[in-house]
Enzyme design. Structure first.
Site, short mmCIF file in Angstrom:
data_model
loop_
_atom_site.label_atom_id
_atom_site.label_comp_id
_atom_site.label_asym_id
_atom_site.label_seq_id
_atom_site.Cartn_x
_atom_site.Cartn_y
_atom_site.Cartn_z
N ASP A 143 3.63 -17.29 1.45
CA ASP A 143 3.42 -15.93 1.95
C ASP A 143 4.34 -15.67 3.14
O ASP A 143 4.45 -16.51 4.04
CB ASP A 143 1.95 -15.78 2.36
CG ASP A 143 1.60 -14.37 2.77
OD1 ASP A 143 1.81 -13.45 1.97
OD2 ASP A 143 1.11 -14.20 3.91
N GLU A 158 8.22 -15.80 -0.65
CA GLU A 158 8.06 -14.35 -0.56
C GLU A 158 8.77 -13.89 0.71
O GLU A 158 8.32 -14.18 1.82
CB GLU A 158 6.59 -13.93 -0.50
CG GLU A 158 6.44 -12.41 -0.48
CD GLU A 158 5.27 -11.90 0.36
OE1 GLU A 158 4.74 -10.82 0.04
OE2 GLU A 158 4.88 -12.58 1.34
#
Length: 571
Positions: free
Chosen positions: A211, A277
């Site tokens: 993330d 990401e």
């Protein structure tokens, strides 16, 4: 081509299916999806033909940001199940030849994490050094330590209150106020995440989706960011040299993680991998994250953000392939996820995305830099037709691909959720000006003609309400329809497994006079053509004697219609 669990390079071509666990399937009937619901539907995922699953955060969490506010990195949210359920899910998936990726959330924890709780309770606690606490500016320290903005709106700083009631220090939260940022300059933080990685690798997890992989390192001198002239507020842009985003310090963090993953090279399960990401553009900037010794793959968000035109799509594809080839990494294509407007809705709007010029440089954001906020009217029939073509385009391109749950059903964004059910922190942090991401997180429809559409068999309605007109989108309904969205995905993934031209590799453009067509070939004997125009084109004129492998429209029509794609066997 089918790849076994022993294939060390499986990740270079893998098609990965993203599961948002609250919304996939609810086995215990309480209205919230859970791990047993995923276990029950593993045969569906195996028949779909995916190579791996990515499970969005399944950790204990107050769910103030959909689970990205982690309170315990080594356990399962009791709403979703137990660690034993996780072990069973991993083992059951592996028996079906499906690998398992989970989310790692390394930028921040939940404010419910016990270390942050101790840091807040006692200003002298050593845990305070694990987070970014600073004195405020101004004569009374009542101004934030910097002007840094939070992604979800407002300041990225919140002031604490000391045990005696006096104003205390400020802590950094680049996202929601409930998500305090870790201080990665503290070696204890790095050591903790090494341990977290090993915990899940030892449990059998095949990899992690990282993330906001560009956010952990910050310039702790806390220089202010520039003011955005468009808004008059501190910029949230990821400009080169930002003290917040894509800081040089993330390189060392990534390399440390890669060393942990590589230490499992001789494990029977084979390679452990990472996917990053990071919303960074152009591609040359992004691919530094997948240089040798860093992460394995990184989401190509330019493909998600790109408008539905032939020239923009080609510019993005060219730039992506060239940049990844320069560092020896495979491309990773993505059209959708839990943070963005669903494909079938986005492509049904007048503004379908951003314009990209040569080199993959954004030339216009068309007034919609954040596509989740695009509230233009939707032509869902048009959007679903384009979504079918986009799926064939994505799955024909070199490298790996990600599918967000429900995109294989052609689900639209739920744009009219009542405001009283909204849970995304963007709604509150934006001062009720942006509804946020709940519309793409509505639970899946499995069967039946009314809610909960087989999502559960209990009396509790799903945690977000499903629309009244979703009966045609259910898995059961689409399994009975030979040309449904679901059947197209199943056929495409089956062809991808058996066709040696597909997966990792390269492509060659077929130069055509019609500027509304994109056509490329892959060796051996494969061709993909997409019609971005308004006029149909004869398939025979495109490729005389070719055999249709797959068609996003009518395979018996003999033509490629507007917003359609076709896979051909040639040569």
């Amino acid at each position: 081509m089918t790849r076994s669990l022993g294939d060390a390079d499986w990740w270079r071509s893998a098609v990965v299916y993203q599961i948002y666990p609250r919304s996939f399937a609810d086995a215990d009937g309480d209205g919230t999806g859970d791990l047993r619901g995923i276990i029950q539907h593993l045969p569906y995922l195996a028949e779909l033909g995916v190579d791996a699953l990515w499970i969005s955060p399944w950790y204990p969490s107050p769910l103030l940001d959909g689970g990205y506010d982690v309170a315990d990195y080594r356990d399962i949210n009791p709403d979703f199940g137990t660690l034993d359920d996780a072990r069973e899910l991993i083992d059951s998936a592996h028996r079906l030849g499906i690998r398992m990726l989970i989310d790692l959330v390394p930028n921040h924890s939940s404010w419910d994490h016990p270390w942050f709780a101790r840091a807040i309770a006692d200003p002298a606690a050593p845990e305070r050094g694990l987070y970014i606490f600073r004195d405020g500016r101004g004569p009374d320290g009542d101004e934030p330590p910097s002007n840094w903005p939070a992604v979800f709106g407002g300041s990225a700083w919140r002031r604490t209150t000391n045990p005696d009631g006096s104003p205390g220090q400020w802590y950094l939260h680049m996202f929601d106020v409930s998500q305090p940022d870790w201080d990665w300059s503290n070696p204890a933080v790095a050591e903790e995440f090494d341990s977290i990685l090993r915990f899940w690798f030892d449990l059998g997890v095949d990899g992690f989706r990282i993330d906001v992989a560009d956010s952990m390192a910050k310039d702790l001198a806390l220089p202010d960011v520039p003011i955005d002239p468009r808004t008059g507020e501190p910029t949230v842009d990821k400009f080169v040299g930002s003290p917040i985003w894509d800081h040089t310090g993330v390189d060392g963090i990534h390399r440390r993680w890669r060393a942990v993953a590589d230490s499992y090279a001789d494990d029977p399960l084979g390679a452990r991998v990472f996917v990053s990401e990071a919303y960074l553009t152009p591609s040359e900037r992004l691919v530094r994250y997948v240089e040798p010794g860093r992460l394995h793959t990184t989401f190509n968000f330019d493909a998600l953000l790109a408008e539905w035109t032939a020239q923009t799509q080609r510019n993005v594809i060219d730039a992506t392939i060239a940049a990844h080839a320069a560092v020896g990494a495979p491309c990773t294509w993505v059209l959708s996820n839990h943070d963005n407007q669903r494909v079938a809705t986005r492509y049904g709007k007048a503004t379908t995305g951003s314009s990209f010029g040569p080199g993959g440089v954004i030339t216009s954001d068309n007034g919609q830099p954040n596509m989740i906020t695009n509230d233009e009217p939707t032509d869902i029939a048009l959007g679903r037709r384009r979504a079918r073509a986009a799926a064939l385009l994505e799955l024909a391109l070199p490298g790996g691909a990600y599918i967000y749950q429900g995109d294989e059903l052609g689900l639209p964004e739920v744009e009219d959720l009542p405001i009283e059910v909204l849970q995304d922190p963007i709604w509150e942090r934006s001062g009720h000006t942006q509804k946020g991401r709940d519309g793409c997180r509505v639970p899946l429809p499995w069967s039946g003609t009314s809610a909960p559409y087989g999502f559960n068999s209990g009396s509790e309605q799903p945690w977000l309400p499903q629309p009244d007109d979703w009966a045609e989108y259910t898995v059961a309904a689409q399994e009975r329809a030979p040309r449904s969205h679901l059947q197209l995905y199943r056929a495409a993934l089956a062809e991808r497994h058996r066709n040696p031209a597909l997966g990792d590799g390269d492509l060659t453009w077929d130069e055509l006079d019609n500027r509304d067509l994109l056509s490329f070939s892959r060796t051996p004997g494969f061709r993909c053509v997409i019609n971005f125009g308004t006029e149909s084109v004869s398939l025979e004129s495109l490729s005389p004697g070719a055999t249709v492998l797959l068609h996003s429209g009518d395979p018996d029509s003999g033509v490629l219609g507007a917003d359609e794609a076709v896979w051909l066997s040639v040569g």
